[in-house]
Design an enzyme around this catalytic site. Structure first.
Site, PDB file in Angstrom:
ATOM      1  N   LYS A 127      32.240 -10.541 -70.563  1.00  0.00           N
ATOM      2  CA  LYS A 127      33.504  -9.958 -71.020  1.00  0.00           C
ATOM      3  C   LYS A 127      34.659 -10.870 -70.644  1.00  0.00           C
ATOM      4  O   LYS A 127      35.552 -10.511 -69.894  1.00  0.00           O
ATOM      5  CB  LYS A 127      33.717  -8.572 -70.415  1.00  0.00           C
ATOM      6  N   LYS A 130      40.236  -5.408 -72.714  1.00  0.00           N
ATOM      7  CA  LYS A 130      40.134  -4.157 -71.949  1.00  0.00           C
ATOM      8  C   LYS A 130      40.147  -4.429 -70.450  1.00  0.00           C
ATOM      9  O   LYS A 130      40.627  -3.599 -69.670  1.00  0.00           O
ATOM     10  CB  LYS A 130      38.895  -3.366 -72.382  1.00  0.00           C
ATOM     11  N   ASP A 167      35.162   1.488 -74.559  1.00  0.00           N
ATOM     12  CA  ASP A 167      35.044   0.461 -73.530  1.00  0.00           C
ATOM     13  C   ASP A 167      36.352   0.304 -72.761  1.00  0.00           C
ATOM     14  O   ASP A 167      36.362   0.089 -71.544  1.00  0.00           O
ATOM     15  CB  ASP A 167      34.637  -0.861 -74.185  1.00  0.00           C
ATOM     16  N   SER A 222      35.083   0.165 -62.001  1.00  0.00           N
ATOM     17  CA  SER A 222      35.768  -0.935 -62.680  1.00  0.00           C
ATOM     18  C   SER A 222      36.351  -1.917 -61.672  1.00  0.00           C
ATOM     19  O   SER A 222      37.312  -1.611 -60.962  1.00  0.00           O
ATOM     20  CB  SER A 222      36.885  -0.399 -63.576  1.00  0.00           C
ATOM     21  N   ALA A 264      27.260  -1.333 -65.059  1.00  0.00           N
ATOM     22  CA  ALA A 264      25.954  -1.658 -64.481  1.00  0.00           C
ATOM     23  C   ALA A 264      25.504  -0.603 -63.480  1.00  0.00           C
ATOM     24  O   ALA A 264      24.314  -0.255 -63.412  1.00  0.00           O
ATOM     25  CB  ALA A 264      26.029  -3.028 -63.800  1.00  0.00           C
TER      26      ALA A 264
END
Length: 334
Positions: free
Chosen positions: A112, A197, A250, A260, A146
């Site tokens: 990402k 994001k 997302d 996060s 994850a």
């Protein structure tokens, strides 16, 4: 996939997300190759059956694992490579790789971020630097943390490629009892959205650290999804629904979740940590730190209105005071 019935898959990277990807793949594959930089980590996985450094609760059937520390060896061994190293280190990992080794390989990005040395999303990086055709490139994106994969909480993945056949194949390889998958052809929009994001999660964290509440966070994220739409529509104007989970979902999970790392990093900045100290205290990479600078530079060409991205950039790279900079940003939100 060169007509192979069961193409060999490899995951490149040793962090939380590659560990989660290995868990998913091992549900469906007889064997999976795994490249990790550290020989010490490889030895520990061979002995104990789990990654000692990241989400160590995930247990592997050691007979399914082919472990490598030689990047060229794993490339030669595999037909499909899933890239999952932090974007800031990807160029270093591949700097000595002969691009001829990637001829005919399928490359999927589970990263990402943007490769900072080239200001390219990962798909463009492999296309331009390693001559991998766009039809051999794909993206694996969320919303999906994850840590929740490790706990086998129901999660959704979007697999994007201009080649529907390979997208469906990877989707089937990752799909399992706790993972639902769907395919898309939007390789540019999904990758850029995944980068952005993380930037907006940092903004969310900064505001949280400064003491702003849920009411304001809702406004911030509403404006963030509009900013994503403006940017991806300018960079790659195709018909896409920005409300799909691969874009909006997302963004939401990255901006709000306790898992996060980008939000956590932002919250530390909002509470008064310096950028350097916040990075030192976190064991994992906050991709948004690199992403915000790359988007700032890329947007010099496109000139899209991106006040949130620019405010985060000024805080992280121009060392503007978070309280005054983010207060100023509130005047540009609606």
């Amino acid at each position: 996939m060169n007509g192979k019935k069961d193409p060999k898959i490899a995951v490149i990277g040793g962090g939380s997300w590659p560990t989660a990807l290995m868990k998913m793949l091992c549900n469906n594959q007889k064997t999976v190759s795994w490249w990790l930089r550290s020989e010490e980590t490889i030895a520990a996985i061979k002995k104990y059956g789990h990654n000692p450094n990241y989400i160590s609760s995930v247990k592997f059937d050691k007979k399914k694992l082919h472990l490598f520390s030689d990047i060229e060896a794993v490339i030669k061994e595999s037909d499909i490579l899933i890239m999952a190293v932090p974007s800031a280190f990807l160029n270093t990992v591949l700097k000595n790789v002969n691009k001829k080794l990637l001829k005919g390989k399928i490359i999927f990005s589970a990263i990402k971020g943007i490769v900072p040395e080239h200001n390219l999303i990962v798909g463009e990086y492999f296309n331009r630097i390693f001559d991998v055709p766009l039809t051999h490139i794909g993206v694996i994106t969320g919303p999906c943390h994850a840590e929740e994969v490790a706990m086998e909480k129901l999660s959704y993945l979007t697999i994007a490629s201009q080649n529907t056949k390979i997208a469906k194949h990877i989707a089937s390889c990752l799909c399992c009892r706790y993972i639902k998958t769907k395919v898309s052809d939007d390789i540019y929009g999904t990758e850029y959205s995944a980068v952005l994001k993380n930037v907006y999660a940092i903004a969310s964290g900064i505001y949280h650290g400064l003491g702003y509440g849920d009411n304001f966070q809702a406004v911030l994220i509403s404006n963030a999804i509009q900013e994503i739409k403006r940017f991806v529509d300018k960079v790659h104007p195709i018909d896409r629904d920005i409300k799909d989970s691969v874009y909006l979902g997302d963004l939401l999970v990255t901006a709000y979740s306790q898992f996060s790392r980008n939000r956590t990093f932002g919250a530390m900045i909002g509470k008064g940590y310096s950028v350097k100290n916040a990075q030192l205290e976190m064991r994992m990479i906050a991709e948004g730190y690199y992403g915000v600078k790359c988007i700032h530079q890329i947007n010099k060409k496109y000139k899209v209105a991106m006040p949130i991205n620019e405010s985060v950039y000024r805080v992280l790279y121009e060392l503007k005071a978070p309280d005054s900079e983010m207060k100023s940003l509130t005047n540009h939100l609606s």
